[in-house]
Design a protein around this motif. Structure first.
Motif, PDB file in Angstrom:
ATOM      1  N   PHE A 117       0.835  -1.198   0.000  1.00 23.79           N
ATOM      2  CA  PHE A 117       0.000   0.000   0.000  1.00 23.79           C
ATOM      3  C   PHE A 117       0.873   1.252   0.000  1.00 23.79           C
ATOM      4  O   PHE A 117       0.515   2.286  -0.559  1.00 23.79           O
ATOM      5  N   SER A 146      -3.869   1.330  -5.793  1.00 22.24           N
ATOM      6  CA  SER A 146      -5.011   1.690  -4.947  1.00 22.24           C
ATOM      7  C   SER A 146      -5.078   0.661  -3.834  1.00 22.24           C
ATOM      8  O   SER A 146      -4.277  -0.267  -3.801  1.00 22.24           O
ATOM      9  N   SER A 147      -6.056   0.797  -2.925  1.00 23.47           N
ATOM     10  CA  SER A 147      -6.150  -0.258  -1.912  1.00 23.47           C
ATOM     11  C   SER A 147      -6.506  -1.579  -2.571  1.00 23.47           C
ATOM     12  O   SER A 147      -6.069  -2.637  -2.124  1.00 23.47           O
ATOM     13  N   ALA A 150      -3.292  -3.030  -4.113  1.00 28.58           N
ATOM     14  CA  ALA A 150      -2.395  -3.432  -3.025  1.00 28.58           C
ATOM     15  C   ALA A 150      -2.905  -4.704  -2.374  1.00 28.58           C
ATOM     16  O   ALA A 150      -2.126  -5.625  -2.069  1.00 28.58           O
ATOM     17  N   ALA A 151      -4.228  -4.786  -2.173  1.00 25.08           N
ATOM     18  CA  ALA A 151      -4.810  -5.972  -1.537  1.00 25.08           C
ATOM     19  C   ALA A 151      -4.601  -7.204  -2.411  1.00 25.08           C
ATOM     20  O   ALA A 151      -4.145  -8.253  -1.942  1.00 25.08           O
ATOM     21  N   VAL A 223      -7.267  -6.871   4.935  1.00 28.04           N
ATOM     22  CA  VAL A 223      -7.225  -5.711   4.044  1.00 28.04           C
ATOM     23  C   VAL A 223      -7.998  -4.530   4.628  1.00 28.04           C
ATOM     24  O   VAL A 223      -7.897  -3.410   4.135  1.00 28.04           O
ATOM     25  N   ILE A 226      -5.961  -1.415   5.247  1.00 28.02           N
ATOM     26  CA  ILE A 226      -5.618  -0.451   4.201  1.00 28.02           C
ATOM     27  C   ILE A 226      -6.902   0.124   3.605  1.00 28.02           C
ATOM     28  O   ILE A 226      -6.946   0.487   2.420  1.00 28.02           O
ATOM     29  N   MET A 228      -9.705  -1.111   2.694  1.00 26.97           N
ATOM     30  CA  MET A 228     -10.356  -1.819   1.597  1.00 26.97           C
ATOM     31  C   MET A 228     -11.720  -2.255   2.122  1.00 26.97           C
ATOM     32  O   MET A 228     -11.798  -2.853   3.193  1.00 26.97           O
ATOM     33  N   TYR A 233     -14.345  -4.554   7.192  1.00 26.70           N
ATOM     34  CA  TYR A 233     -14.283  -3.091   7.119  1.00 26.70           C
ATOM     35  C   TYR A 233     -15.696  -2.496   7.079  1.00 26.70           C
ATOM     36  O   TYR A 233     -15.980  -1.507   7.749  1.00 26.70           O
TER      37      TYR A 233
END
Lengths: 279, 278
Positions: A117, A146-147, A150-151, A223, A226, A228, A233
């Motif tokens: 990230f 982006s997230s 990166a994920a 994730v 970050i 995501m 989340y």
């Protein structure tokens, strides 16, 4: 010794007091747990019911599943290549693949996610061109990473290292005579691998891959750090607003458990399919 | 015979670490000829056929199939190894039968016979299927096309393996102790198939421990020891008039242990043998 015929079919079951005791203990524990779940108001079951099918949570679940499937597909493909590379007769390649596995299996996935990230700090621009030569195109790293990327990157690279080990074990489990026979029939090295060795390795590869798929699904919860929008989340976003932490975590648990249960059934089916033709 | 031999092996050397497996082997096999290779365990017999089939690379010497150098080509005056695809194509022109059968365990008997025909020799699936069924009938397994290898006895598996090797019309068949992994009562069904092939004019090298069979089926017999050809000749020369003391010693060991069982394979004796083995 020919007195009334003895027939063990008439025997009565043995009395087993310890089993009765264990049964009683389990019953009491189960009752206690049920009582706790039902009577403790802090579980807020109506809230759980409200949010279970909330669109934001379903979107989060969808994202978790998407990440799992994409990372698993890319990771497995890369893992097969890495495993084949490690077993290659060309030593530098085998060595490089070994180093990859050691590095990416050795760093915790959470650390990797944060690292990818923040790649923009280490490498401000990503460019395409001749190494040490002219550049054809380049982009600012923060626009590319982006997230989501990166994920996917973090989970895939981590997964590939584990899959490489699983596939390698599977390949080594295939009898050497099968390889000999494949070469003897005039198959090229690649045909032998694709037609004969890999399909037979699947029997050994599938069971641990199923477990790997399940841990990857759970691993996607990482994730959330970050930002995501996965299942965890989405739940956090809601409880940070409403402070209904426990019921919303229960919503997440329920979905994770439901998906894992479905995956376990699928895994058993696959094992049966690939087990055929073997002793 | 002045024609180009189907297989020419010239001064072939092969070592595994410090162990010398083949120490300068030379051997010509002509069209329609059946060569049997005998010798004690570790004499290099199996290594020889594995090297001919290029399952093992050789360290020196040369091998030719129909006059074509195996495994290497000359390029600007130098020899260099052939790419994998060309080596595979050369292997595809020979048939190999292994001690452990090595049928592809994940495929049906039929697919075991058809896959190489289609994927290596470019035949249509229909043609491959026809050929496979014809060969299965020839080895007496017409009804087993849809069976899986594990459902067959060892003798049946080995007969399928022979049919599989024949399916691609090999120029030469190589047998690596084809009956050594079989229960004694299953040996004859496999030898019967090999015998029929010999009668049909197939060019073959057969590595075997079945002395009676080695004598009966051979046009020429080769005795190997310590990676060298010690003696070669007609079956009569090898078995009736062995000239080297080592061959004589080897044959006398066998006449005590094995030849009796192989030649006088009457049923009661076989039963007795099985009883003793338990």
């Amino acid at each position: 010794m020919s007195s009334p015929a003895v027939d063990v079919a008439d025997a009565r079951p043995r009395v087993r007091p310890l089993r009765w005791l264990a049964g009683a203990v389990l019953l009491v524990l189960a009752a206690q747990l049920a009582w706790f779940l039902v009577t403790n108001p802090r579980f807020e079951w109506p809230v759980v019911a409200d949010y279970l099918l909330d669109p934001n949570i379903l979107a989060g679940l969808g994202m978790s599943l998407l990440l799992t499937v994409v990372a698993m597909a890319l990771g497995s493909g890369l893992g097969v290549l890495l495993a084949a590379g490690r077993l290659s007769g060309f030593k530098p390649l085998a060595w490089a693949c070994g180093v990859y596995v050691a590095v990416f299996r050795g760093i915790p996935p959470l650390v990797q996610l944060i690292f990818w990230f923040n790649l923009g700090y280490l490498l401000p621009r990503i460019s395409l061109g001749v190494p040490f030569g002219p550049t054809f195109a380049s982009w600012p790293t923060n626009a590319v990473i982006s997230s989501l990327t990166a994920a996917i990157l973090g989970l895939t690279l981590h997964e590939a290292a584990y899959m490489a080990e699983i596939v390698r074990a599977g390949l080594l489990a295939v009898d050497g005579g099968q390889r000999d026979a494949a070469r003897a029939m005039g198959f090229t090295a690649r045909q032998s691998f694709v037609k004969v060795v890999l399909p037979q390795a699947m029997r050994v590869i599938i069971p641990p891959t199923g477990s790997q798929f399940i841990s990857l699904l759970k691993g996607t919860s990482l994730v959330s750090v970050i930002a995501m929008a996965d299942l965890l989340y989405s739940v956090q976003v809601i409880y940070n607003r409403t402070y209904q932490i426990v019921p919303l975590l229960i919503v997440a648990c329920a979905w994770y458990l439901a998906v894992v249960t479905v995956l376990s059934v699928g895994q058993r089916r696959l094992e049966r399919h690939f087990g055929k033709g073997q002793r | 015979m002045n024609a180009t031999p189907v297989l020419r092996v010239q001064n072939v050397r092969k070592r595994f670490g410090d162990h010398v497996a083949l120490d300068g082997i030379s051997l010509d096999v002509h069209e329609g000829e059946v060569v049997t290779v005998i010798g004690p365990s570790g004499s290099g017999k199996s290594t020889l056929v594995r090297c001919v089939h290029q399952l093992e690379g050789i360290d020196g010497g040369a091998m030719y199939l129909d006059g074509e150098l195996l495994g290497h080509e000359s390029h600007r005056g130098h020899l260099r190894p052939l790419p994998d695809r060309r080596v595979a194509a050369q292997r595809g022109r020979m048939g190999m039968v292994f001690q452990q059968f090595n049928l592809f365990a994940h495929w049906s008997v039929l697919r075991n016979l058809t896959e190489a025909q289609v994927a290596v020799h470019g035949r249509t699936p229909e043609r491959a299927r026809e050929e496979a069924l014809r060969l299965l009938e020839r080895v007496g397994l017409a009804g087993k096309a849809d069976a899986h290898p594990r459902q067959l006895s060892g003798g049946q598996q080995q007969r399928v393996a022979i049919a599989r090797a024949l399916a691609t019309d090999p120029r030469i068949m190589l047998f690596d102790e084809p009956t050594s992994a079989l229960d004694p009562e299953l040996v004859d069904e496999v030898l019967g198939v090999v015998r029929a092939l010999a009668a049909g004019g197939m060019t073959m090298i057969i590595v075997t421990h079945e002395m009676a069979f080695a004598r009966e089926v051979a046009d020429r017999c080769v005795f190997m020891e310590h990676g060298r050809v010690v003696e070669t000749g007609t079956p009569e020369e090898i078995f009736d008039r062995p000239s080297s003391p080592r061959l004589r010693a080897f044959l006398s060991r066998f006449s005590q242990e094995r030849v009796a069982e192989g030649e006088a394979a009457s049923e009661p004796e076989k039963e007795l043998e099985k009883g003793n083995a338990r």
